[in-house]
Motif scaffolding. Structure first.
Motif, PDB file in Angstrom:
ATOM      1  N   LYS A  68     -14.973 -21.148  20.908  1.00  0.00           N
ATOM      2  CA  LYS A  68     -15.749 -19.924  20.680  1.00  0.00           C
ATOM      3  C   LYS A  68     -16.136 -19.803  19.209  1.00  0.00           C
ATOM      4  O   LYS A  68     -17.247 -19.368  18.879  1.00  0.00           O
ATOM      5  CB  LYS A  68     -14.945 -18.708  21.127  1.00  0.00           C
ATOM      6  CG  LYS A  68     -14.790 -18.592  22.641  1.00  0.00           C
ATOM      7  CD  LYS A  68     -14.006 -17.348  23.026  1.00  0.00           C
ATOM      8  CE  LYS A  68     -13.884 -17.227  24.536  1.00  0.00           C
ATOM      9  NZ  LYS A  68     -13.111 -16.019  24.938  1.00  0.00           N
ATOM     10  N   LYS A  72     -20.193 -20.044  17.282  1.00  0.00           N
ATOM     11  CA  LYS A  72     -20.763 -19.105  16.307  1.00  0.00           C
ATOM     12  C   LYS A  72     -20.915 -19.739  14.924  1.00  0.00           C
ATOM     13  O   LYS A  72     -21.844 -19.403  14.182  1.00  0.00           O
ATOM     14  CB  LYS A  72     -19.873 -17.862  16.201  1.00  0.00           C
ATOM     15  CG  LYS A  72     -19.855 -16.984  17.454  1.00  0.00           C
ATOM     16  CD  LYS A  72     -21.156 -16.224  17.636  1.00  0.00           C
ATOM     17  CE  LYS A  72     -21.120 -15.316  18.858  1.00  0.00           C
ATOM     18  NZ  LYS A  72     -20.225 -14.169  18.705  1.00  0.00           N
ATOM     19  N   MET A  73     -19.996 -20.654  14.590  1.00  0.00           N
ATOM     20  CA  MET A  73     -20.007 -21.295  13.272  1.00  0.00           C
ATOM     21  C   MET A  73     -19.750 -22.782  13.459  1.00  0.00           C
ATOM     22  O   MET A  73     -18.586 -23.211  13.484  1.00  0.00           O
ATOM     23  CB  MET A  73     -18.959 -20.661  12.353  1.00  0.00           C
ATOM     24  CG  MET A  73     -19.205 -19.206  12.037  1.00  0.00           C
ATOM     25  SD  MET A  73     -18.057 -18.547  10.785  1.00  0.00           S
ATOM     26  CE  MET A  73     -16.500 -18.646  11.681  1.00  0.00           C
ATOM     27  N   GLU A 111     -11.710 -15.243  15.632  1.00  0.00           N
ATOM     28  CA  GLU A 111     -12.379 -15.285  16.932  1.00  0.00           C
ATOM     29  C   GLU A 111     -12.628 -13.884  17.459  1.00  0.00           C
ATOM     30  O   GLU A 111     -13.672 -13.592  18.051  1.00  0.00           O
ATOM     31  CB  GLU A 111     -11.546 -16.108  17.920  1.00  0.00           C
ATOM     32  CG  GLU A 111     -12.236 -16.394  19.242  1.00  0.00           C
ATOM     33  CD  GLU A 111     -12.035 -15.292  20.273  1.00  0.00           C
ATOM     34  OE1 GLU A 111     -12.932 -15.110  21.114  1.00  0.00           O
ATOM     35  OE2 GLU A 111     -10.980 -14.613  20.215  1.00  0.00           O
ATOM     36  N   LEU A 114     -15.546 -12.317  15.451  1.00  0.00           N
ATOM     37  CA  LEU A 114     -16.821 -12.906  15.854  1.00  0.00           C
ATOM     38  C   LEU A 114     -17.301 -12.327  17.179  1.00  0.00           C
ATOM     39  O   LEU A 114     -18.506 -12.232  17.426  1.00  0.00           O
ATOM     40  CB  LEU A 114     -16.682 -14.427  15.986  1.00  0.00           C
ATOM     41  CG  LEU A 114     -16.405 -15.225  14.710  1.00  0.00           C
ATOM     42  CD1 LEU A 114     -16.294 -16.702  15.037  1.00  0.00           C
ATOM     43  CD2 LEU A 114     -17.486 -14.985  13.669  1.00  0.00           C
ATOM     44  N   GLY A 115     -16.363 -11.933  18.039  1.00  0.00           N
ATOM     45  CA  GLY A 115     -16.714 -11.432  19.347  1.00  0.00           C
ATOM     46  C   GLY A 115     -17.028  -9.950  19.407  1.00  0.00           C
ATOM     47  O   GLY A 115     -17.335  -9.429  20.486  1.00  0.00           O
ATOM     48  N   SER A 123     -25.102 -12.784  10.598  1.00  0.00           N
ATOM     49  CA  SER A 123     -24.678 -14.138  10.234  1.00  0.00           C
ATOM     50  C   SER A 123     -23.200 -14.134   9.879  1.00  0.00           C
ATOM     51  O   SER A 123     -22.671 -13.135   9.374  1.00  0.00           O
ATOM     52  CB  SER A 123     -25.496 -14.661   9.048  1.00  0.00           C
ATOM     53  OG  SER A 123     -26.875 -14.704   9.364  1.00  0.00           O
ATOM     54  N   PHE A 124     -22.544 -15.262  10.138  1.00  0.00           N
ATOM     55  CA  PHE A 124     -21.115 -15.400   9.866  1.00  0.00           C
ATOM     56  C   PHE A 124     -20.889 -16.569   8.918  1.00  0.00           C
ATOM     57  O   PHE A 124     -21.486 -17.638   9.081  1.00  0.00           O
ATOM     58  CB  PHE A 124     -20.350 -15.637  11.176  1.00  0.00           C
ATOM     59  CG  PHE A 124     -20.607 -14.595  12.233  1.00  0.00           C
ATOM     60  CD1 PHE A 124     -19.945 -13.383  12.205  1.00  0.00           C
ATOM     61  CD2 PHE A 124     -21.517 -14.836  13.249  1.00  0.00           C
ATOM     62  CE1 PHE A 124     -20.181 -12.419  13.173  1.00  0.00           C
ATOM     63  CE2 PHE A 124     -21.765 -13.885  14.224  1.00  0.00           C
ATOM     64  CZ  PHE A 124     -21.097 -12.670  14.189  1.00  0.00           C
TER      65      PHE A 124
END
Length: 345
Positions: A68, A72-73, A111, A114-115, A123-124
């Motif tokens: 996960k 995202k990254m 995680e 990010l969720g 942006s991450f």
């Protein structure tokens, strides 16, 4: 071997068939990547968890969370697996075990963050560099706000052993003058405060966050502890000596209280016990796996506002299952209150 190469690995179909259910391709690839890295070592704390005929729940949970993060990254989920795999070839080394727990804490929080429900075009960035070169764990940059997160978890192994064997615990040093702490050290029946790492965490976070411009948003320090959550609460808020109070024991060379103006809020997460129990295959009681964050009815995490800090959005606190330390829902839960002394029977 690159992660994408595992998409055609014949073992992927084997994992799916053994599990008797669909395992997402990205999770399966991350799992096989971890298997190869970890089992290649002569010794690793997680080698057992990645060497089972039927994939172990710990191995799949780690692969799932890292997959996960990877989505995202890119490359960051792989990086977490590689970091854990590198802590190897020191048989039963307690320092490596503690470092693995600390990486798991980072994965847990990152995680989860990010969720959260972020706006479009968010942006991450993992470990972004500030003006001073210091790097917090995560930056979340939305079109209008910037949020910085730093994840810390102390080494608790020796402290847990003392807490389990000693009859008296001094959770924070507020009632004991600093000059008397040394006298208590010689008394092996007293478990002393674990507040020095809390102070070190605040100092470290302040240095990292201060390297970024003050813009709309918030800077959040996240500390992952075990079930004895009153320990960091007392370290931070104890009436005499609390690190966030004017009577803090942490003073500068001029005798003034050390403050942390770049930290807006602190979230205390009580999850270290679940990591330890899951790795030991013990009953998790109210959780269903290594990274299970708990249901709405599970014991909550805690949010502490820095008195001079900016407001932290409720969405972040709710997403991390953290309620305000002064919330009335905690009034009848002793483990959420500052404890001056604890006598274990």
């Amino acid at each position: 071997m690159d992660l994408k190469d595992y998409a055609s690995d014949p073992r992927r179909k084997f994992v799916v068939s053994v599990m008797g259910q669909r395992v997402r391709r990205d999770i399966c690839c991350m799992y096989l990547f971890a298997v190869d890295l970890i089992t290649a070592n002569d010794w690793h704390w997680l080698k057992y968890h990645f060497s089972q005929y039927r994939p172990h729940s710990v191995g799949l949970a780690l692969a799932s969370r890292c997959a996960k993060i990877e989505a995202k990254m890119p490359n960051e989920g792989v990086s977490f697996v590689s970091r854990i795999a590198s802590l190897s070839n020191r048989q039963s080394d307690r320092m490596h075990y503690q470092q693995i727990l600390q990486v798991l804490a980072e994965i847990l929080v990152i995680e989860r963050v990010l969720g959260l429900s972020w706006p479009e075009n968010t942006s991450f960035f993992l470990e972004p560099a500030g003006r001073t070169g210091k790097r917090p764990e995560l930056m979340v940059s939305t079109p209008d706000h910037q949020f910085l997160f730093e994840v810390k978890s102390p080494s608790l192994l020796d402290h847990q052993a003392k807490r389990a064997s000693n009859g008296i615990q001094l959770p924070h040093r507020g009632l004991v003058p600093l000059e008397q702490i040394d006298e208590l050290v010689s008394d092996q029946s007293v478990t002393l405060p674990r507040d020095t790492p809390v102070k070190d965490f605040l100092v470290s976070c302040e240095k990292k966050f201060s390297g970024f411009p003050t813009v709309p948003g918030a800077n959040i320090s996240v500390i992952v502890w075990d079930d004895y959550i009153y320990e960091p609460i007392g370290s931070l808020l104890g009436i005499r000596g609390g690190l966030l109070t004017l009577d803090t024991w942490n003073i500068d060379s001029s005798g003034d209280p050390v403050t942390y103006p770049s930290i807006d809020g602190i979230i205390l997460i009580r999850h270290m016990t679940y990591f330890q129990r899951a790795l030991a295959e013990d009953d998790l009681i109210d959780r269903h796996g290594l990274f299970d964050f708990g249901s709405a009815t599970a014991l909550p995490n805690v949010f502490i506002q820095n008195p001079n800090g900016r407001e932290v959005p409720e969405s972040i606190k709710t997403g991390l299952r953290a309620i305000d330390v002064e919330d009335k829902r905690l009034a009848h839960m002793a483990e959420y209150h500052v404890q001056d002394y604890v006598f274990w029977m």
